[in-house]
Design an enzyme around this catalytic site. Structure first.
Site, PDB file in Angstrom:
ATOM      1  N   MET A   1       0.852  -1.189   0.000  1.00 22.83           N
ATOM      2  CA  MET A   1       0.000   0.000   0.000  1.00 22.83           C
ATOM      3  C   MET A   1       0.883   1.232   0.000  1.00 22.83           C
ATOM      4  SD  MET A   1      -1.667   0.466   3.794  1.00 22.83           S
ATOM      5  CE  MET A   1      -2.412   2.034   3.305  1.00 22.83           C
ATOM      6  N   ALA A   2       0.357   2.326  -0.482  1.00 15.04           N
ATOM      7  CA  ALA A   2       1.108   3.584  -0.456  1.00 15.04           C
ATOM      8  C   ALA A   2       0.155   4.752  -0.656  1.00 15.04           C
ATOM      9  CB  ALA A   2       2.175   3.604  -1.557  1.00 15.04           C
ATOM     10  N   ILE A   3       0.571   5.880  -0.101  1.00 12.98           N
ATOM     11  CA  ILE A   3      -0.093   7.160  -0.324  1.00 12.98           C
ATOM     12  C   ILE A   3       0.949   8.094  -0.932  1.00 12.98           C
ATOM     13  CG2 ILE A   3      -1.181   9.153   0.816  1.00 12.98           C
ATOM     14  CD1 ILE A   3      -2.986   6.685   0.899  1.00 12.98           C
TER      15      ILE A   3
ATOM     16  N   GLU B 140       3.847  -8.207   6.010  1.00  9.65           N
ATOM     17  CA  GLU B 140       5.285  -8.101   6.321  1.00  9.65           C
ATOM     18  C   GLU B 140       5.699  -6.671   6.043  1.00  9.65           C
ATOM     19  OE1 GLU B 140       6.304 -12.615   4.789  1.00  9.65           O
ATOM     20  OE2 GLU B 140       7.077 -10.870   3.713  1.00  9.65           O
TER      21      GLU B 140
ATOM     22  N   ASN C 178      10.536   0.856   8.649  1.00 10.78           N
ATOM     23  CA  ASN C 178       9.381   1.615   8.157  1.00 10.78           C
ATOM     24  C   ASN C 178       8.439   1.955   9.323  1.00 10.78           C
ATOM     25  OD1 ASN C 178       7.393   2.825   6.675  1.00 10.78           O
ATOM     26  ND2 ASN C 178       7.256   1.205   5.131  1.00 10.78           N
TER      27      ASN C 178
ATOM     28  N   TYR D 236      -0.156   0.385  10.904  1.00  7.47           N
ATOM     29  CA  TYR D 236      -0.693  -0.966  11.064  1.00  7.47           C
ATOM     30  C   TYR D 236      -1.139  -1.215  12.512  1.00  7.47           C
ATOM     31  CZ  TYR D 236       1.495  -1.681   6.484  1.00  7.47           C
ATOM     32  OH  TYR D 236       1.848  -1.574   5.159  1.00  7.47           O
TER      33      TYR D 236
HETATM   34  C1  COA Z   1       2.667   4.192   5.439  1.00  5.35           C
HETATM   35  C2  COA Z   1       1.732   5.129   4.685  1.00  5.35           C
HETATM   36  C3  COA Z   1       0.832   4.300   3.772  1.00  5.35           C
HETATM   37  C4  COA Z   1       0.858   5.884   5.697  1.00  5.35           C
HETATM   38  O1  COA Z   1      -0.106   6.647   4.986  1.00  5.35           O
HETATM   39  P1  COA Z   1      -0.597   8.079   5.553  1.00  5.35           P
HETATM   40  O2  COA Z   1      -1.770   8.489   4.764  1.00  5.35           O
HETATM   41  O3  COA Z   1       0.543   9.005   5.603  1.00  5.35           O
HETATM   42  O4  COA Z   1      -1.035   7.679   7.038  1.00  5.35           O
HETATM   43  P2  COA Z   1      -2.187   8.369   7.888  1.00  5.35           P
HETATM   44  O5  COA Z   1      -2.112   9.855   7.747  1.00  5.35           O
HETATM   45  O6  COA Z   1      -3.482   7.701   7.582  1.00  5.35           O
HETATM   46  O7  COA Z   1      -1.748   8.010   9.360  1.00  5.35           O
HETATM   47  C5  COA Z   1      -2.312   6.898  10.049  1.00  5.35           C
HETATM   48  C6  COA Z   1      -1.394   6.529  11.189  1.00  5.35           C
HETATM   49  O8  COA Z   1      -0.158   6.060  10.662  1.00  5.35           O
HETATM   50  C7  COA Z   1       0.902   6.471  11.515  1.00  5.35           C
HETATM   51  N1  COA Z   1       1.785   7.375  10.781  1.00  5.35           N
HETATM   52  C8  COA Z   1       1.585   7.897   9.560  1.00  5.35           C
HETATM   53  N2  COA Z   1       2.649   8.648   9.194  1.00  5.35           N
HETATM   54  C9  COA Z   1       3.525   8.597  10.216  1.00  5.35           C
HETATM   55  C10 COA Z   1       4.815   9.147  10.445  1.00  5.35           C
HETATM   56  N3  COA Z   1       5.436   9.916   9.527  1.00  5.35           N
HETATM   57  N4  COA Z   1       5.432   8.860  11.615  1.00  5.35           N
HETATM   58  C11 COA Z   1       4.839   8.082  12.535  1.00  5.35           C
HETATM   59  N5  COA Z   1       3.618   7.532  12.375  1.00  5.35           N
HETATM   60  C12 COA Z   1       2.972   7.783  11.237  1.00  5.35           C
HETATM   61  C13 COA Z   1       0.252   7.141  12.704  1.00  5.35           C
HETATM   62  O9  COA Z   1      -0.048   6.153  13.672  1.00  5.35           O
HETATM   63  C14 COA Z   1      -1.025   7.663  12.108  1.00  5.35           C
HETATM   64  O10 COA Z   1      -2.036   7.850  13.049  1.00  5.35           O
HETATM   65  P3  COA Z   1      -2.187   9.277  13.808  1.00  5.35           P
HETATM   66  O11 COA Z   1      -2.341  10.301  12.742  1.00  5.35           O
HETATM   67  O12 COA Z   1      -3.416   9.086  14.636  1.00  5.35           O
HETATM   68  O13 COA Z   1      -0.939   9.451  14.602  1.00  5.35           O
HETATM   69  C15 COA Z   1       2.530   6.201   3.884  1.00  5.35           C
HETATM   70  O14 COA Z   1       3.441   6.822   4.749  1.00  5.35           O
HETATM   71  C16 COA Z   1       3.275   5.646   2.684  1.00  5.35           C
HETATM   72  O15 COA Z   1       2.739   5.555   1.585  1.00  5.35           O
HETATM   73  N6  COA Z   1       4.564   5.285   2.886  1.00  5.35           N
HETATM   74  C17 COA Z   1       5.396   4.810   1.779  1.00  5.35           C
HETATM   75  C18 COA Z   1       4.981   3.430   1.290  1.00  5.35           C
HETATM   76  C19 COA Z   1       4.986   2.429   2.401  1.00  5.35           C
HETATM   77  O16 COA Z   1       5.844   2.418   3.271  1.00  5.35           O
HETATM   78  N7  COA Z   1       3.962   1.515   2.387  1.00  5.35           N
HETATM   79  C20 COA Z   1       3.810   0.517   3.423  1.00  5.35           C
HETATM   80  C21 COA Z   1       4.654  -0.685   3.195  1.00  5.35           C
HETATM   81  S1  COA Z   1       4.283  -1.504   1.673  1.00  5.35           S
END
Ligand code: COA
Length: 153
Positions: free
Chosen positions: A66-68, A99, A104, A111
């Site tokens: 997944m990714a944003i 996994e 990360n 998660y």
């Molecule tokens: C991991 C990822 C999908 C999170 O998406 P996001 O939209 O930024 O996350 P959200 O804003 O919905 O945050 C949800 C929760 O995630 C955690 N989180 C998100 N970004 C974070 C950061 N930079 N540091 C710490 N915790 C974080 C927090 O627990 C957060 O909850 P909170 O806002 O109540 O504290 C995004 O950072 C991403 O695309 N990363 C690169 C790709 C990746 O690593 N994918 C996963 C592995 S395949």
């Protein structure tokens, strides 16, 4: 808005993947994921800004990827996408596995917020961009609590 991924989304999805992953999936892998798995995207103002790929296996599921988009991270979209994608799974899984690289921390925090917890560690499972190795953390989410809520209604 969250919906199933279509072939027309592949260009955007691959460009997001290339922005965030050191070892990105190819367009062909995403195309196959549309056929074989449950692949969803999240839109903001009509633009795809993230994706989630879940693999149903019998009465379980695996979160494969997944990714944003970096410009849209930290706004709750990842949580919303994962939460809604899990509820869309047609096989009503008992458990969902994933996994994740131990480095990360943002994904691990997402998660945990989504109900996953660590059950194991795969040592030196991933290669890093710097040519080294890092552990994979294996996490699981039990969906049985969700089901007990369903049975009550
Ligand atoms: C991991 C990822 C999908 C999170 O998406 P996001 O939209 O930024 O996350 P959200 O804003 O919905 O945050 C949800 C929760 O995630 C955690 N989180 C998100 N970004 C974070 C950061 N930079 N540091 C710490 N915790 C974080 C927090 O627990 C957060 O909850 P909170 O806002 O109540 O504290 C995004 O950072 C991403 O695309 N990363 C690169 C790709 C990746 O690593 N994918 C996963 C592995 S395949």
């Amino acid at each position: 808005m969250i919906r199933l991924m279509q072939k027309a989304d592949l260009g955007t999805v691959v460009s997001i993947e290339n922005l965030v992953q050191s070892h990105p999936w190819t367009s062909k892998q995403f195309e196959e994921s549309i056929e074989s798995y449950q692949s969803t995207v999240i839109e903001q103002q009509g633009e795809v800004v993230g994706f989630c790929i879940l693999q149903p296996v019998l009465d379980e599921a695996n979160l494969l990827l997944m990714a944003i988009h970096p410009g849209h991270q930290g706004k709750g979209l990842g949580f919303k996408l994962l939460d809604q994608s899990m509820t869309l799974l047609k096989n009503n899984p008992i458990q969902i596995f994933l996994e994740v690289r131990e480095s990360n921390l943002s994904a691990i925090a997402l998660y945990e917020k989504s109900g996953f917890h660590q059950i194991d560690l795969r040592r030196n499972y991933y290669s890093t961009a710097a040519g080294q190795r890092e552990h994979a953390i294996i996490m699981v989410k039990s969906c049985s609590d969700d089901f007990s809520q369903l049975f009550k209604s």
